[in-house]
Design an enzyme around this catalytic site. Structure first.
Site, PDB file in Angstrom:
ATOM      1  CB  CYS A 116      24.671 -30.436 -16.357  1.00 60.59           C
ATOM      2  SG  CYS A 116      23.462 -30.098 -14.910  1.00 60.59           S
ATOM      3  CG  HIS A 255      23.288 -31.051 -20.171  1.00 64.85           C
ATOM      4  ND1 HIS A 255      22.898 -31.658 -19.212  1.00 64.85           N
ATOM      5  CD2 HIS A 255      22.779 -29.587 -19.098  1.00 64.85           C
ATOM      6  CE1 HIS A 255      22.662 -31.201 -18.225  1.00 64.85           C
ATOM      7  NE2 HIS A 255      22.363 -29.978 -18.150  1.00 64.85           N
ATOM      8  CG  ASN A 285      19.139 -31.807 -16.051  1.00 64.78           C
ATOM      9  OD1 ASN A 285      19.547 -32.573 -16.317  1.00 64.78           O
ATOM     10  ND2 ASN A 285      19.577 -30.364 -15.297  1.00 64.78           N
TER      11      ASN A 285
HETATM   12  N1  ACO Z   1       4.851 -24.617 -12.324  1.00 68.69           N
HETATM   13  C1  ACO Z   1       4.141 -23.317 -12.362  1.00 68.69           C
HETATM   14  N2  ACO Z   1       4.358 -22.409 -11.871  1.00 68.69           N
HETATM   15  C2  ACO Z   1       5.400 -22.526 -11.025  1.00 68.69           C
HETATM   16  C3  ACO Z   1       6.585 -23.609 -11.332  1.00 68.69           C
HETATM   17  C4  ACO Z   1       5.825 -24.723 -11.884  1.00 68.69           C
HETATM   18  N3  ACO Z   1       6.751 -25.143 -11.453  1.00 68.69           N
HETATM   19  N4  ACO Z   1       7.585 -23.031 -11.009  1.00 68.69           N
HETATM   20  C5  ACO Z   1       7.614 -21.857 -11.044  1.00 68.69           C
HETATM   21  N5  ACO Z   1       6.460 -20.910 -11.323  1.00 68.69           N
HETATM   22  C6  ACO Z   1       6.259 -20.220 -11.215  1.00 68.69           C
HETATM   23  C7  ACO Z   1       7.038 -18.534 -10.774  1.00 68.69           C
HETATM   24  O1  ACO Z   1       6.413 -18.957  -9.696  1.00 68.69           O
HETATM   25  C8  ACO Z   1       6.931 -17.637 -11.187  1.00 68.69           C
HETATM   26  O2  ACO Z   1       5.690 -16.915 -10.426  1.00 68.69           O
HETATM   27  P1  ACO Z   1       5.583 -15.609 -11.007  1.00 68.69           P
HETATM   28  O3  ACO Z   1       5.905 -15.019 -11.823  1.00 68.69           O
HETATM   29  O4  ACO Z   1       4.034 -15.376 -10.447  1.00 68.69           O
HETATM   30  O5  ACO Z   1       6.635 -15.396  -9.512  1.00 68.69           O
HETATM   31  C9  ACO Z   1       6.532 -17.597 -12.474  1.00 68.69           C
HETATM   32  O6  ACO Z   1       6.407 -19.228 -13.054  1.00 68.69           O
HETATM   33  C10 ACO Z   1       7.606 -17.749 -13.547  1.00 68.69           C
HETATM   34  O7  ACO Z   1       8.963 -18.271 -12.832  1.00 68.69           O
HETATM   35  P2  ACO Z   1       9.992 -18.086 -13.799  1.00 68.69           P
HETATM   36  O8  ACO Z   1      11.378 -19.054 -12.073  1.00 68.69           O
HETATM   37  O9  ACO Z   1      10.518 -16.868 -14.108  1.00 68.69           O
HETATM   38  O10 ACO Z   1      10.419 -19.326 -15.101  1.00 68.69           O
HETATM   39  P3  ACO Z   1      11.517 -19.439 -16.247  1.00 68.69           P
HETATM   40  O11 ACO Z   1      10.795 -19.562 -17.209  1.00 68.69           O
HETATM   41  O12 ACO Z   1      12.333 -18.584 -15.751  1.00 68.69           O
HETATM   42  O13 ACO Z   1      11.367 -21.267 -15.880  1.00 68.69           O
HETATM   43  C11 ACO Z   1      12.993 -22.636 -15.181  1.00 68.69           C
HETATM   44  C12 ACO Z   1      11.850 -21.906 -14.616  1.00 68.69           C
HETATM   45  C13 ACO Z   1      12.529 -23.858 -15.933  1.00 68.69           C
HETATM   46  C14 ACO Z   1      13.502 -23.454 -13.503  1.00 68.69           C
HETATM   47  C15 ACO Z   1      13.774 -22.093 -15.739  1.00 68.69           C
HETATM   48  O14 ACO Z   1      14.658 -21.367 -14.966  1.00 68.69           O
HETATM   49  C16 ACO Z   1      15.223 -22.775 -16.400  1.00 68.69           C
HETATM   50  O15 ACO Z   1      15.820 -23.595 -17.373  1.00 68.69           O
HETATM   51  N6  ACO Z   1      16.893 -22.604 -15.562  1.00 68.69           N
HETATM   52  C17 ACO Z   1      18.121 -23.556 -15.817  1.00 68.69           C
HETATM   53  C18 ACO Z   1      18.217 -24.485 -15.606  1.00 68.69           C
HETATM   54  C19 ACO Z   1      19.729 -25.127 -16.237  1.00 68.69           C
HETATM   55  O16 ACO Z   1      20.056 -24.677 -17.025  1.00 68.69           O
HETATM   56  N7  ACO Z   1      20.423 -25.328 -14.894  1.00 68.69           N
HETATM   57  C20 ACO Z   1      21.419 -25.910 -14.944  1.00 68.69           C
HETATM   58  C21 ACO Z   1      21.945 -27.363 -15.018  1.00 68.69           C
HETATM   59  S1  ACO Z   1      21.754 -28.314 -13.473  1.00 68.69           S
HETATM   60  C22 ACO Z   1      22.694 -28.703 -12.706  1.00 68.69           C
HETATM   61  O17 ACO Z   1      23.566 -28.531 -13.837  1.00 68.69           O
HETATM   62  C23 ACO Z   1      22.492 -29.464 -11.472  1.00 68.69           C
END
Ligand code: ACO
Length: 329
Positions: A116, A255, A285
């Site tokens: 990214c 980003h 993204n």
């Molecule tokens: N729909 C419904 N529920 C979901 C989903 C979904 N799509 N995905 C996960 N959940 C659930 C999980 O299973 C979890 O359930 P649990 O509490 O029963 O275990 C709950 O939702 C919370 O999950 P978290 O992973 O804690 O959710 P979070 O608020 O962290 O959001 C996300 C997840 C959106 C992926 C976030 O962590 C994020 O944006 N991370 C960073 C992404 C990023 O910046 N990547 C870098 C760039 S990418 C690159 O370089 C290629």
């Protein structure tokens, strides 16, 4: 060393027509529109459905538009850099395919792998080529067909990503343009964000395919925390180095990984949300393409001399920021 700087003289983009909505994702995995919008800010993303087209196609279309916008002929380009983690092939480089298709017969080209942060890294290199005085015109492209490495049965990742490309032409300028940059890398040996197979560590076998090792994997919580800190830290670092206050900054071009990461960065910079380019709702993204796609969407609102901060965080781990003064004319 010449006293020249590089400026962005043209901007182009490509987005596939197919719109994958949160409603359609609800039919594919156990998720819902409300969860996706509140956790990520994403409503829809574009997917390149045509099986005969890959990243180089999108990069080429974006490059052609950027050249036209700049009024520059392909033969004038000295170098083509394509930032991508979804190249058409490991080799030849996607940049080589683009170079051929646009007719940049006097350019050399190569790919930049920085996930990214790929576009900010590539823009930095392009700017340094021009500052050195050795290059006059450089094409910098961010392009990713993320749908080619996303597991559409994994709800934790498939909701996040989309396909697209953005491109800019860099030319020399006597004033304004790209003024400063800060780039960081911290090798992610814990593999918090990676594609396990396909490289020399785990070459493709029936087993790697069976165990879905050719898809992107991410420890979302770990990456979220690091991205939130990293993108804000590097944005503040570049402001401080250049004695910029939040009043001085006209635009933040972040980003687009997660709306909450963008908002946290803007808060730490003490920037009003109207100064922050946000289009994650429409495209998700698109990895290396997010920043040039923002520049494209906002290009008619940018004014000569606007102070603009570009900031990114991604796999690698990589993060960085660029300070430029808009100077297109
Ligand atoms: N729909 C419904 N529920 C979901 C989903 C979904 N799509 N995905 C996960 N959940 C659930 C999980 O299973 C979890 O359930 P649990 O509490 O029963 O275990 C709950 O939702 C919370 O999950 P978290 O992973 O804690 O959710 P979070 O608020 O962290 O959001 C996300 C997840 C959106 C992926 C976030 O962590 C994020 O944006 N991370 C960073 C992404 C990023 O910046 N990547 C870098 C760039 S990418 C690159 O370089 C290629």
């Amino acid at each position: 060393m010449s006293s020249k700087r590089a400026k962005i003289s043209g901007v182009g983009h490509y987005l596939p027509d197919y719109v994958l909505t949160n409603a359609e994702l609800e039919t594919m995995v156990d998720t819902n529109d409300e969860w996706i919008r509140t956790r990520t800010g994403i409503s829809e993303r574009r997917i390149l459905k045509d099986p005969d087209k890959a990243t180089s196609f999108m990069a080429t279309e974006a490059a052609k538009e950027a050249l036209e916008d700049a009024g520059v002929k392909a033969e004038e380009i000295d170098a083509v850099i394509v930032a991508t983690v979804t190249p058409d092939y490991f080799f030849p480089a996607t940049a080589a395919l683009v170079q051929k298709r646009i007719g940049a017969e006097n350019a050399y080209g190569y790919d930049m792998s920085a996930a990214c942060s790929g576009f900010v890294y590539a823009l930095t290199e392009g700017a340094m080529m021009i500052e050195s005085g050795r290059m006059k015109k450089v094409l910098v492209i961010g392009a990713d067909k993320m749908s080619s490495i996303v597991d559409f049965t994994d709800r934790t990742t498939c909701i996040l990503f989309g396909d697209g490309a953005g491109a800019v032409v860099l030319e020399e300028t006597d004033e304004n343009g790209i003024i400063d940059f800060v780039q960081h890398t911290d090798g992610d040996e814990d593999c918090s964000l990676y594609q396990p197979a396909g490289g020399s560590m785990n070459p493709a076998t029936a087993e790697t395919v069976e165990s879905k090792m050719h898809y992107l994997r991410q420890d979302g919580r770990v990456v979220f925390k690091k991205a939130t800190e990293g993108m804000a830290d590097v944005s503040l670092e570049i402001m401080e180095r250049n004695n910029l206050t939040s009043d001085d900054v006209a635009w933040l071009v972040p980003h687009q990984a997660n709306l909450r990461i963008i908002q946290a960065t803007a808060r730490r910079m003490e920037l009003d949300e109207e100064k922050v380019m946000i289009n994650i709702d429409k495209y998700g993204n698109t990895t290396a393409a997010t920043i040039p796609l923002c520049l494209y969407d906002w290009k008619d609102r940018l004014k000569e001399g606007d102070n603009i901060i570009l900031a990114a965080f991604g796999g690698g781990l990589t993060w960085g920021a660029i300070y430029l003064k808009w100077s297109k004319s």
